[in-house]
Design a protein around this motif. Structure first.
Motif, PDB file in Angstrom:
ATOM      1  N   ASN A  20      26.935  79.763  87.132  1.00 55.72           N
ATOM      2  CA  ASN A  20      27.026  78.315  86.955  1.00 55.72           C
ATOM      3  C   ASN A  20      26.633  77.880  85.550  1.00 55.72           C
ATOM      4  O   ASN A  20      25.648  78.353  84.990  1.00 55.72           O
ATOM      5  N   LEU A  21      27.416  76.964  85.001  1.00 57.71           N
ATOM      6  CA  LEU A  21      27.097  76.352  83.712  1.00 57.71           C
ATOM      7  C   LEU A  21      26.010  75.303  83.936  1.00 57.71           C
ATOM      8  O   LEU A  21      26.058  74.551  84.907  1.00 57.71           O
ATOM      9  N   LYS A  22      25.023  75.241  83.051  1.00 61.93           N
ATOM     10  CA  LYS A  22      23.913  74.297  83.182  1.00 61.93           C
ATOM     11  C   LYS A  22      23.802  73.436  81.921  1.00 61.93           C
ATOM     12  O   LYS A  22      24.326  73.786  80.864  1.00 61.93           O
ATOM     13  N   ALA A  23      23.098  72.332  82.039  1.00 64.59           N
ATOM     14  CA  ALA A  23      22.796  71.479  80.889  1.00 64.59           C
ATOM     15  C   ALA A  23      21.345  71.720  80.484  1.00 64.59           C
ATOM     16  O   ALA A  23      20.455  71.791  81.337  1.00 64.59           O
ATOM     17  N   VAL A  24      21.102  71.854  79.188  1.00 68.71           N
ATOM     18  CA  VAL A  24      19.744  72.072  78.697  1.00 68.71           C
ATOM     19  C   VAL A  24      18.955  70.771  78.809  1.00 68.71           C
ATOM     20  O   VAL A  24      19.408  69.713  78.373  1.00 68.71           O
ATOM     21  N   VAL A  36      19.294  71.774  84.017  1.00 64.88           N
ATOM     22  CA  VAL A  36      19.652  70.993  85.200  1.00 64.88           C
ATOM     23  C   VAL A  36      21.161  71.120  85.398  1.00 64.88           C
ATOM     24  O   VAL A  36      21.891  71.446  84.454  1.00 64.88           O
ATOM     25  N   PRO A  37      21.652  70.867  86.595  1.00 67.40           N
ATOM     26  CA  PRO A  37      23.105  70.871  86.800  1.00 67.40           C
ATOM     27  C   PRO A  37      23.758  69.808  85.917  1.00 67.40           C
ATOM     28  O   PRO A  37      23.210  68.719  85.753  1.00 67.40           O
ATOM     29  N   PRO A  38      24.918  70.092  85.338  1.00 65.87           N
ATOM     30  CA  PRO A  38      25.590  69.120  84.451  1.00 65.87           C
ATOM     31  C   PRO A  38      26.368  68.072  85.240  1.00 65.87           C
ATOM     32  O   PRO A  38      27.587  67.954  85.115  1.00 65.87           O
ATOM     33  N   THR A  39      25.641  67.309  86.034  1.00 64.17           N
ATOM     34  CA  THR A  39      26.262  66.298  86.886  1.00 64.17           C
ATOM     35  C   THR A  39      25.749  64.913  86.519  1.00 64.17           C
ATOM     36  O   THR A  39      24.716  64.772  85.852  1.00 64.17           O
ATOM     37  N   ALA A  40      26.454  63.893  86.985  1.00 66.44           N
ATOM     38  CA  ALA A  40      26.117  62.516  86.624  1.00 66.44           C
ATOM     39  C   ALA A  40      24.697  62.141  87.043  1.00 66.44           C
ATOM     40  O   ALA A  40      23.997  61.423  86.328  1.00 66.44           O
ATOM     41  N   GLU A  41      24.254  62.635  88.198  1.00 70.03           N
ATOM     42  CA  GLU A  41      22.922  62.264  88.673  1.00 70.03           C
ATOM     43  C   GLU A  41      21.799  62.880  87.844  1.00 70.03           C
ATOM     44  O   GLU A  41      20.643  62.469  87.953  1.00 70.03           O
ATOM     45  N   HIS A  42      22.127  63.856  86.988  1.00 68.95           N
ATOM     46  CA  HIS A  42      21.108  64.485  86.145  1.00 68.95           C
ATOM     47  C   HIS A  42      21.260  64.109  84.670  1.00 68.95           C
ATOM     48  O   HIS A  42      20.562  64.652  83.816  1.00 68.95           O
ATOM     49  N   GLU A  43      22.161  63.167  84.359  1.00 68.75           N
ATOM     50  CA  GLU A  43      22.439  62.823  82.960  1.00 68.75           C
ATOM     51  C   GLU A  43      21.190  62.432  82.179  1.00 68.75           C
ATOM     52  O   GLU A  43      21.045  62.774  81.002  1.00 68.75           O
ATOM     53  N   GLN A  44      20.294  61.692  82.821  1.00 74.67           N
ATOM     54  CA  GLN A  44      19.109  61.216  82.110  1.00 74.67           C
ATOM     55  C   GLN A  44      18.155  62.347  81.746  1.00 74.67           C
ATOM     56  O   GLN A  44      17.241  62.161  80.928  1.00 74.67           O
ATOM     57  N   SER A  45      18.352  63.521  82.347  1.00 73.65           N
ATOM     58  CA  SER A  45      17.502  64.674  82.033  1.00 73.65           C
ATOM     59  C   SER A  45      18.077  65.530  80.914  1.00 73.65           C
ATOM     60  O   SER A  45      17.391  66.417  80.395  1.00 73.65           O
ATOM     61  N   PHE A  46      19.342  65.278  80.529  1.00 72.62           N
ATOM     62  CA  PHE A  46      19.954  66.083  79.478  1.00 72.62           C
ATOM     63  C   PHE A  46      19.175  65.905  78.172  1.00 72.62           C
ATOM     64  O   PHE A  46      18.816  64.785  77.796  1.00 72.62           O
ATOM     65  N   LEU A  47      18.927  67.005  77.480  1.00 73.18           N
ATOM     66  CA  LEU A  47      18.311  66.938  76.160  1.00 73.18           C
ATOM     67  C   LEU A  47      19.390  66.543  75.159  1.00 73.18           C
ATOM     68  O   LEU A  47      20.390  67.242  75.000  1.00 73.18           O
ATOM     69  N   ALA A  87      31.756  69.643  81.047  1.00 70.75           N
ATOM     70  CA  ALA A  87      31.175  70.770  81.780  1.00 70.75           C
ATOM     71  C   ALA A  87      32.135  71.270  82.857  1.00 70.75           C
ATOM     72  O   ALA A  87      32.266  72.481  83.076  1.00 70.75           O
ATOM     73  N   ARG A  88      32.810  70.338  83.524  1.00 71.48           N
ATOM     74  CA  ARG A  88      33.786  70.744  84.546  1.00 71.48           C
ATOM     75  C   ARG A  88      34.917  71.550  83.920  1.00 71.48           C
ATOM     76  O   ARG A  88      35.336  72.586  84.447  1.00 71.48           O
TER      77      ARG A  88
END
Length: 247
Positions: A20-24, A36-47, A87-88
């Motif tokens: 799985n591809l992840k977001a840092v 975190v998963p590169p999904t909309a619900e985790h956007e605020q956690s993206f560095l 990411a998709r």
């Protein structure tokens, strides 16, 4: 869309041990990557990194100093505003990375951490306002003072485009008035001159394009990433277009 958001980028990472591809999202207390998963619900956690600064280089430089021989990781840099959609697309391409069109796009987004294993770069330097040819702005009815008053001067001096501002273009004895974004580019003598970015209309995706009808998924991908993410055949020109894009 906030102009500052358009200048932000994020890192996606693929561990060879994980499909799985992840977001840092940052680093932990030991210097390891937090993802975190590169999904909309985790956007605020993206560095997020300002693409005009050197924060990304410093982050990767620190990471490489902490881990001399990290587990094989593949990093990809994408715009924050389209990170989820990108990411998709990249996830699908990583399933067949040797396909020429996939390899081309993956390589264009790839970031090699070993390139940043040395010393950190010098702090980002903006444009010296004394090297800007302000007289060329004045020919369009724009002055340094008006840009400063409108809080657009910093955009120019930090290599960014201004928001839409009114300008006047004189052709002979006729003046044309329009709104445009402005930026600076270096000229051959070391000075900086204005560049006019005229308003562009949104592409007509409802219309057939050389025999191809865009699906809802096509429209979503093009609007979010500017990239179709697949190969289509254009009937009228009898050729195939890899990774169809629009600007």
């Amino acid at each position: 869309m906030d102009e500052k958001i358009k200048d932000q980028e994020v890192l996606l990472v693929k561990d060879q041990k994980d499909e799985n591809l992840k977001a840092v999202a940052g680093t932990d207390e030991k210097g390891g990557l937090k993802t975190v998963p590169p999904t909309a619900e985790h956007e605020q956690s993206f560095l997020k990194f300002d693409k005009h600064g050197n924060a990304l280089e410093n982050f990767l430089s620190n990471f490489m100093r902490q881990f001399k021989h990290p587990t094989p990781l593949n990093f990809f840099k994408v715009p924050f505003e389209s990170a989820v959609a990108s990411a998709r697309v990249l996830s699908e391409m990583l399933k067949a990375p040797d396909v020429p069109s996939n390899k081309e796009m993956l390589d264009s987004a790839r970031v090699n951490p070993s390139d940043y294993a040395g010393e950190q770069k010098q702090p980002f330097q903006g444009i010296d306002p004394d090297k800007v040819k302000w007289e060329q702005f004045e020919q369009m009815g724009v002055s340094r003072e008006s840009l400063e008053k409108g809080k657009h001067l910093d955009d120019l001096l930090q290599y960014r485009k201004t928001p839409l501002i009114p300008i006047a273009i004189k052709i002979g004895e006729v003046s044309l008035y329009t709104d445009a974004r402005l930026s600076l580019k270096a000229s051959g003598d070391g000075t900086f001159i204005p560049v006019v970015h005229a308003i562009r209309k949104e592409p007509q995706l409802e219309r057939e394009f050389f025999g191809h009808t865009f699906t809802d998924e096509d429209k979503k991908a093009l609007r979010e990433t500017g990239n179709l993410g697949r190969t289509v055949e254009l009937v009228r020109c009898q050729t195939k277009v890899h990774n169809f894009t629009f600007n």
